[in-house]
Motif scaffolding. Structure first.
Motif, PDB file in Angstrom:
ATOM      1  N   THR A 142      -5.518   8.763  -4.525  1.00 11.13           N
ATOM      2  CA  THR A 142      -4.749   9.077  -3.320  1.00 11.13           C
ATOM      3  C   THR A 142      -4.193   7.833  -2.643  1.00 11.13           C
ATOM      4  OG1 THR A 142      -6.764   9.004  -1.972  1.00 11.13           O
ATOM      5  CG2 THR A 142      -6.126  11.143  -2.901  1.00 11.13           C
ATOM      6  N   ARG A 143      -4.749   6.660  -2.946  1.00 10.08           N
ATOM      7  CA  ARG A 143      -4.316   5.418  -2.301  1.00 10.08           C
ATOM      8  C   ARG A 143      -4.078   4.367  -3.374  1.00 10.08           C
ATOM      9  NH1 ARG A 143      -5.306   2.572   2.746  1.00 10.08           N
ATOM     10  NH2 ARG A 143      -5.647   0.345   2.399  1.00 10.08           N
ATOM     11  N   LEU A 144      -2.872   3.847  -3.431  1.00  8.80           N
ATOM     12  CA  LEU A 144      -2.501   2.842  -4.430  1.00  8.80           C
ATOM     13  C   LEU A 144      -2.157   1.547  -3.724  1.00  8.80           C
ATOM     14  CD1 LEU A 144      -1.806   2.080  -7.374  1.00  8.80           C
ATOM     15  CD2 LEU A 144       0.496   2.961  -6.965  1.00  8.80           C
ATOM     16  N   GLU A 145      -2.807   0.455  -4.134  1.00  5.22           N
ATOM     17  CA  GLU A 145      -2.550  -0.864  -3.561  1.00  5.22           C
ATOM     18  C   GLU A 145      -2.035  -1.798  -4.644  1.00  5.22           C
ATOM     19  OE1 GLU A 145      -5.700  -2.425  -0.970  1.00  5.22           O
ATOM     20  OE2 GLU A 145      -6.710  -0.496  -1.244  1.00  5.22           O
ATOM     21  N   ASP A 192       5.569   6.090  -8.304  1.00  8.65           N
ATOM     22  CA  ASP A 192       4.560   5.640  -7.341  1.00  8.65           C
ATOM     23  C   ASP A 192       4.383   4.121  -7.421  1.00  8.65           C
ATOM     24  OD1 ASP A 192       4.048   8.272  -6.505  1.00  8.65           O
ATOM     25  OD2 ASP A 192       2.600   8.571  -8.125  1.00  8.65           O
ATOM     26  N   VAL A 224       4.979   1.376  -4.344  1.00 15.03           N
ATOM     27  CA  VAL A 224       4.010   0.418  -3.815  1.00 15.03           C
ATOM     28  C   VAL A 224       4.538  -1.010  -3.954  1.00 15.03           C
ATOM     29  CG1 VAL A 224       2.636   0.020  -5.916  1.00 15.03           C
ATOM     30  CG2 VAL A 224       1.543  -0.104  -3.678  1.00 15.03           C
ATOM     31  N   SER A 246       6.981  -1.556  -1.173  1.00 15.47           N
ATOM     32  CA  SER A 246       6.328  -1.819   0.113  1.00 15.47           C
ATOM     33  C   SER A 246       5.919  -3.276   0.245  1.00 15.47           C
ATOM     34  CB  SER A 246       5.103  -0.905   0.275  1.00 15.47           C
ATOM     35  OG  SER A 246       4.073  -1.251  -0.640  1.00 15.47           O
ATOM     36  N   VAL A 277      -6.779   1.353  -7.114  1.00 16.39           N
ATOM     37  CA  VAL A 277      -6.681   2.796  -6.937  1.00 16.39           C
ATOM     38  C   VAL A 277      -7.958   3.293  -6.272  1.00 16.39           C
ATOM     39  CG1 VAL A 277      -6.420   5.036  -8.081  1.00 16.39           C
ATOM     40  CG2 VAL A 277      -5.183   3.041  -8.952  1.00 16.39           C
ATOM     41  N   ASP A 278      -7.834   3.740  -5.028  1.00 18.58           N
ATOM     42  CA  ASP A 278      -8.973   4.275  -4.264  1.00 18.58           C
ATOM     43  C   ASP A 278     -10.172   3.320  -4.276  1.00 18.58           C
ATOM     44  OD1 ASP A 278      -7.452   6.465  -3.704  1.00 18.58           O
ATOM     45  OD2 ASP A 278      -8.448   7.812  -5.115  1.00 18.58           O
ATOM     46  N   ILE A 289       0.861  -1.184   0.000  1.00 20.55           N
ATOM     47  CA  ILE A 289       0.000   0.000   0.000  1.00 20.55           C
ATOM     48  C   ILE A 289       0.894   1.229   0.000  1.00 20.55           C
ATOM     49  CG2 ILE A 289      -1.795   1.284   1.239  1.00 20.55           C
ATOM     50  CD1 ILE A 289      -2.693  -1.318   2.491  1.00 20.55           C
ATOM     51  N   PHE A 290       0.487   2.249  -0.778  1.00 24.67           N
ATOM     52  CA  PHE A 290       1.256   3.483  -0.845  1.00 24.67           C
ATOM     53  C   PHE A 290       0.292   4.667  -0.958  1.00 24.67           C
ATOM     54  CE2 PHE A 290       3.468   6.720  -3.486  1.00 24.67           C
ATOM     55  CZ  PHE A 290       4.459   7.071  -2.579  1.00 24.67           C
ATOM     56  N   ALA A 291       0.525   5.695  -0.144  1.00 25.69           N
ATOM     57  CA  ALA A 291      -0.280   6.915  -0.191  1.00 25.69           C
ATOM     58  C   ALA A 291       0.292   7.844  -1.244  1.00 25.69           C
ATOM     59  CB  ALA A 291      -0.291   7.590   1.175  1.00 25.69           C
TER      60      ALA A 291
END
Length: 455
Positions: free
Chosen positions: A150-153, A106, A110, A113, A135-136, A92-94
């Motif tokens: 805003t949130r990438l998984e 980005d 992710v 991580s 994505v979100d 997960i990456f913000a």
């Protein structure tokens, strides 16, 4: 438009080392050179003598260079499935500002991580395959670059192998005067080559019956779900013939190729051939059915051991059947014998490229084919895993410029109390990161991907 590029695949087998030189032009792969050399310094698919193996590699590359008429400086090498582990990984990456587009950096963050984990000291990460990006909350995304969120998984499949196997491969290639452009997992690449889209989607068993060992792999949902290696192959068949018929190994190999059949029911005892017996002046006549019985006994034993593992993961319930390849599959009667043992549809894969029309070349061809079909996102992820990997020479997309090779982070070093877990070290040659304030991170426990994965 993609620029043409030359890809060199190195298949380091137990009995032979094969080098495939191919040119990729607009997604069309053309083989322009092949080199082959008898292996030295290998046992059961693994390099055990770096000096001898490097000499064989150098000789095979020289043959391929001569036929392709191009200099070979770097190769993509296959890694056998010996001690290969397949695990899930998630990250997960913000991203930050809601109006900012997701970039290649980005994506690298992710994936990084997902790689932060404590591995046993004897294991090393080989590759990571993306299953999807989210994505979100919107899932099923193959390439998130250019999207706003805003949130990438990241959800993927992580492949780790024995560090000794990887190190010896790298060392032998370097000692042969070559650069290692990247590593490719053999059963993963082979499955992509020998299966059509439906077989790879619904699920199929791939059997690579090689000279030094035999490998069973399961491809399902276009992913490698299972692999298992049996440490016996065509060499053991040759040894059996030599012992039973009391003849030399060289003569036993010749008899296997000229008169051998893996199914004794398909040959007649009336067909006989002379065998030079050690210690005797005159050759002895032997029936083809007797030779076939010797071969069948060993092949059945290999198939039964591989089948035990395949049954545990319910692989025979998959509708795709079985595809066999590898040098042993060239023996007459092998397809019929596999059908009898497994009671499933079976077909044999033979490459159709000029100069490669033998199943023993399938693994080498699969390496160059796998690299040629990598997408931009696949290349980006591979460079996260190994920043030293050479990216194929593709023309950069105007809307998605290629990102520089990202640096893989390392897990924070903690005192080792149990002695069984150690943080993953940086790859050799990677610049040391600038000193930063340490943050506590909870390492993910490695999960087993296959707890009844077909259920």
């Amino acid at each position: 438009m993609d620029k043409s590029k030359v890809i060199v695949g190195l298949d380091i087998g137990t009995t032979s080392i094969k080098v495939i030189v191919a040119e990729s032009i607009q997604n069309q792969l053309n083989v322009i050179g092949v080199g082959s050399e008898r292996s030295e310094g290998l046992s059961r698919g693994v390099i055990v003598d770096i000096d001898k193996a490097s000499a064989s590699i150098k000789s095979a590359v020289a043959h391929a260079e001569k036929k392709a008429n191009v200099p070979i400086n770097a190769v993509y090498a296959g890694i056998p499935a010996n001690m290969l582990n397949i695990e899930k990984c998630d990250g997960i990456f913000a991203v930050g500002e809601p109006s900012r587009e997701i970039t290649a950096q980005d994506v690298a963050q992710v994936v990084n991580s997902a790689l932060i984990r404590n591995l046993p000291p004897e294991r090393e990460i080989v590759d990571v395959l993306p299953s999807e990006f989210i994505v979100d909350g919107f899932d099923g995304i193959k390439d998130p670059r250019g999207m706003v969120g805003t949130r990438l998984e990241f959800h993927g499949i992580l492949f780790t192998a024995a560090k000794t196997v990887i190190h010896n491969t790298r060392k032998a290639i370097a000692q042969a005067g070559l650069n290692l452009a990247g590593l490719v997992i053999n059963p993963l690449a082979l499955g992509q080559l020998v299966l059509d889209d439906g077989e790879a989607d619904f699920g199929t068993i791939v059997l690579d019956l090689g000279g030094g060992q035999s490998t069973a792999a399961v491809i399902h949902d276009h992913k490698l779900k299972y692999s298992h290696v049996d440490p016996e192959g065509g060499e053991y068949i040759t040894k059996d013939i030599s012992v039973v018929l009391n003849t030399t190994l060289a003569n036993a190999e010749r008899l296997k190729r000229e008169y051998g059949n893996a199914d004794a029911e398909l040959v007649s005892s009336d067909n006989q051939f002379p065998v030079a017996i050690v210690g005797q002046t005159n050759p002895q006549m032997v029936g083809e059915d007797y030779l076939a019985a010797i071969i069948q006994a060993r092949v059945e034993q290999i198939l039964q051991r591989l089948g035990a593992g395949l049954r545990q993961v319910h692989a025979f319930d998959l509708p795709g059947g079985i595809v066999i390849t590898g040098g042993v599959s060239a023996l007459p009667g092998v397809v019929e014998l596999v059908k009898k043992v497994y009671q499933r549809p079976v077909k044999r894969y033979i490459p159709d490229q000029m100069g490669l029309r033998h199943p023993s070349f399938a693994q080498g061809l699969s390496i160059v084919s796998y690299i040629a079909q990598l997408s931009e996102i696949d290349i980006l992820i591979r460079r996260v895993v190994d920043p030293a990997e050479a990216a194929p020479q593709r023309a950069a997309s105007p809307s998605r410029p290629a990102a520089p090779a990202p640096q893989r982070p390392t897990a924070e070093r903690r005192p080792d109390t149990a002695g069984s877990r150690h943080p993953q070290s940086s790859p050799a040659g990677e610049p040391a990161p600038a000193p930063k304030k340490k943050k506590k991170k909870t390492s993910q426990r490695i999960k087993n991907l296959f707890t009844n994965f077909f259920d």
